[in-house]
Design a protein around this motif. Structure first.
Motif, PDB file in Angstrom:
ATOM      1  N   TYR A 127     -14.701   5.055 -23.808  1.00  0.00           N
ATOM      2  CA  TYR A 127     -14.170   4.289 -24.930  1.00  0.00           C
ATOM      3  C   TYR A 127     -12.668   4.562 -25.004  1.00  0.00           C
ATOM      4  O   TYR A 127     -12.237   5.724 -24.973  1.00  0.00           O
ATOM      5  N   LYS A 141      -7.668  -2.487 -30.673  1.00  0.00           N
ATOM      6  CA  LYS A 141      -9.034  -2.667 -30.192  1.00  0.00           C
ATOM      7  C   LYS A 141      -9.540  -1.365 -29.585  1.00  0.00           C
ATOM      8  O   LYS A 141      -8.753  -0.492 -29.203  1.00  0.00           O
ATOM      9  N   TYR A 143     -11.996  -0.422 -26.426  1.00  0.00           N
ATOM     10  CA  TYR A 143     -12.667  -0.970 -25.245  1.00  0.00           C
ATOM     11  C   TYR A 143     -13.778  -0.028 -24.788  1.00  0.00           C
ATOM     12  O   TYR A 143     -13.603   1.189 -24.779  1.00  0.00           O
ATOM     13  N   LYS A 144     -14.883  -0.618 -24.401  1.00  0.00           N
ATOM     14  CA  LYS A 144     -16.008   0.127 -23.840  1.00  0.00           C
ATOM     15  C   LYS A 144     -16.109  -0.211 -22.354  1.00  0.00           C
ATOM     16  O   LYS A 144     -16.218  -1.384 -21.979  1.00  0.00           O
ATOM     17  N   LEU A 153     -17.230  -3.656 -20.761  1.00  0.00           N
ATOM     18  CA  LEU A 153     -18.456  -4.186 -21.348  1.00  0.00           C
ATOM     19  C   LEU A 153     -18.243  -4.789 -22.725  1.00  0.00           C
ATOM     20  O   LEU A 153     -18.978  -5.696 -23.128  1.00  0.00           O
ATOM     21  N   ASN A 154     -17.255  -4.279 -23.446  1.00  0.00           N
ATOM     22  CA  ASN A 154     -17.062  -4.760 -24.811  1.00  0.00           C
ATOM     23  C   ASN A 154     -15.662  -4.396 -25.266  1.00  0.00           C
ATOM     24  O   ASN A 154     -15.058  -3.443 -24.759  1.00  0.00           O
ATOM     25  N   LYS A 155     -15.138  -5.155 -26.199  1.00  0.00           N
ATOM     26  CA  LYS A 155     -13.900  -4.780 -26.871  1.00  0.00           C
ATOM     27  C   LYS A 155     -14.070  -5.080 -28.355  1.00  0.00           C
ATOM     28  O   LYS A 155     -14.416  -6.194 -28.741  1.00  0.00           O
ATOM     29  N   MET A 156     -13.875  -4.047 -29.146  1.00  0.00           N
ATOM     30  CA  MET A 156     -14.138  -4.110 -30.576  1.00  0.00           C
ATOM     31  C   MET A 156     -12.821  -4.150 -31.338  1.00  0.00           C
ATOM     32  O   MET A 156     -11.972  -3.270 -31.169  1.00  0.00           O
ATOM     33  N   ASP A 188     -22.479  -0.562 -30.807  1.00  0.00           N
ATOM     34  CA  ASP A 188     -21.044  -0.865 -30.865  1.00  0.00           C
ATOM     35  C   ASP A 188     -20.611  -1.499 -32.185  1.00  0.00           C
ATOM     36  O   ASP A 188     -19.564  -2.155 -32.256  1.00  0.00           O
ATOM     37  N   GLN A 189     -21.369  -1.303 -33.233  1.00  0.00           N
ATOM     38  CA  GLN A 189     -21.021  -1.841 -34.541  1.00  0.00           C
ATOM     39  C   GLN A 189     -20.301  -0.791 -35.382  1.00  0.00           C
ATOM     40  O   GLN A 189     -20.606   0.403 -35.303  1.00  0.00           O
TER      41      GLN A 189
END
Length: 353
Positions: A127, A141, A143-144, A153-156, A188-189
């Motif tokens: 992360y 953000k 990032y995962k 895989l994800n960006k929050m 990821d919440q």
């Protein structure tokens, strides 16, 4: 002896010498060292590099370029250890470099994360805190990234600009401006936003304390900083401690016995970018709630504490203009190494376990 035989002998000698030199060069990239020194570099020159404190006490510089045969061509914001690797978070080039700890050779380069700042790992995931740019309208953000293949895989998205990050009790904790975010590893919440209630201070770094507690530093260019204590289960702030002149970066380290928190103070609003700025490494006693100056210095920007000896590693970064001077002290502030020359902006110190 005719000319053709002489030519063959000379060719054989040249090939033999070349082979020996190549073998010698390969042997030189296997290092026996105790501390990896991260030289952040100068932003305008993108000259970040690595230095080593060898097990024999010798300093080796420019080891990234020596090991990989090319320059990093970036600045190094921070670095962490992961299994038998080091992970370097590099801006300017906006890349994350994974190198092995033994030879310091590049294993994987991950792109697609703008201005990576700090990172934390789980078993197979990375992360990373990131900012788009340094403008007033920039957003932050997290990032995962899959560490096995480097896939994002994800960006929050966060409402604030994130800095320090901590993996703690199956959650990802992020320090970002006036809020501490807690993100569930499972989905990821964002499961909690903890307001710091200090609009003039920015949350900087997080460390895990004892008994499920989390410490976070708050700092500012203009205001005195704070160390706040958060109940990890309830996710609420339970204690505040004012820290005069806490450096803007807000780096904090827990002592090996978990009795003290080390931090850096500066008399300059821009910290060690002032080459003559007075800096001090101090420690906060958790039970007594008192502070003590351990080291008086000039131009310190970062530091770390050896996890076994509690020796203190730091450097005068000389305003990020020229090479840094590396220092090592014992836990009482007695000098052990006095001003060894390392790279530009030496401010992170990582130890092999």
């Amino acid at each position: 002896m005719n000319n053709s035989k002489i030519s063959l002998i000379l060719l054989w000698l040249a090939l033999f010498t070349l082979g020996c030199n190549k073998e010698e060069q390969e042997l030189q990239t296997t290092y026996d060292y105790s501390c990896l020194i991260i030289n952040q570099g100068n932003f305008s020159e993108a000259n970040g590099e690595l230095s080593l404190l060898g097990a024999n006490g010798e300093i080796k510089n420019q080891v990234y370029q020596t090991s990989n045969q090319w320059a990093l061509a970036s600045i190094i914001e921070s670095a962490i250890g992961y299994k038998n690797h080091w992970i370097l978070f590099c801006s300017n080039e906006d890349k994350i470099e994974i190198i092995d700890q033994q030879e310091l050779k590049l294993q994987k380069s991950i792109t697609g994360v703008p201005i990576p700042r700090y990172g934390a790992t789980t078993e197979d995931m990375l992360y990373v805190t990131s900012v788009e740019d340094w403008t007033d309208n920039s957003s932050g953000k997290v990032y995962k990234i899959n560490l096995q293949n480097g896939e994002i895989l994800n960006k929050m998205s966060l409402g604030n600009l994130p800095e320090g990050i901590l993996y703690f009790e199956d959650n990802i904790w992020i320090a970002a401006d006036d809020t501490i975010y807690v993100i569930s590893e499972e989905n990821d919440q964002i499961i909690k936003k903890i307001p710091t209630e200090r609009k003039l201070l920015s949350a900087k770094h997080l460390i895990a304390g004892e008994n499920g507690m989390v410490w976070c530093s708050l700092s500012s260019h203009k205001e005195d900083g704070e160390l706040i204590l958060i109940d990890g289960d309830k996710m609420t702030i339970v204690q505040r401690n004012k820290i005069p002149h806490l450096s803007y970066e807000g780096h904090i380290v827990l002592s090996p016995n978990k009795e003290n928190i080390y931090y850096l103070t500066s008399n300059s609003t821009i910290g060690a970018q002032n080459a003559d700025g007075e800096t001090k490494i101090c420690k906060w006693n958790i039970s007594a709630q008192t502070s003590q100056i351990v080291i008086d210095g000039v131009g310190f920007y970062g530091f770390n504490i050896h996890p076994k000896t509690e020796d203190i590693y730091t450097a005068n970064v000389n305003g990020f203009i020229t090479n840094s001077l590396f220092y090592q002290y014992d836990k009482n502030g007695k000098i052990i190494r006095n001003g060894d020359l390392v790279g530009v902006g030496a401010c992170r110190f990582l130890f092999r376990h």
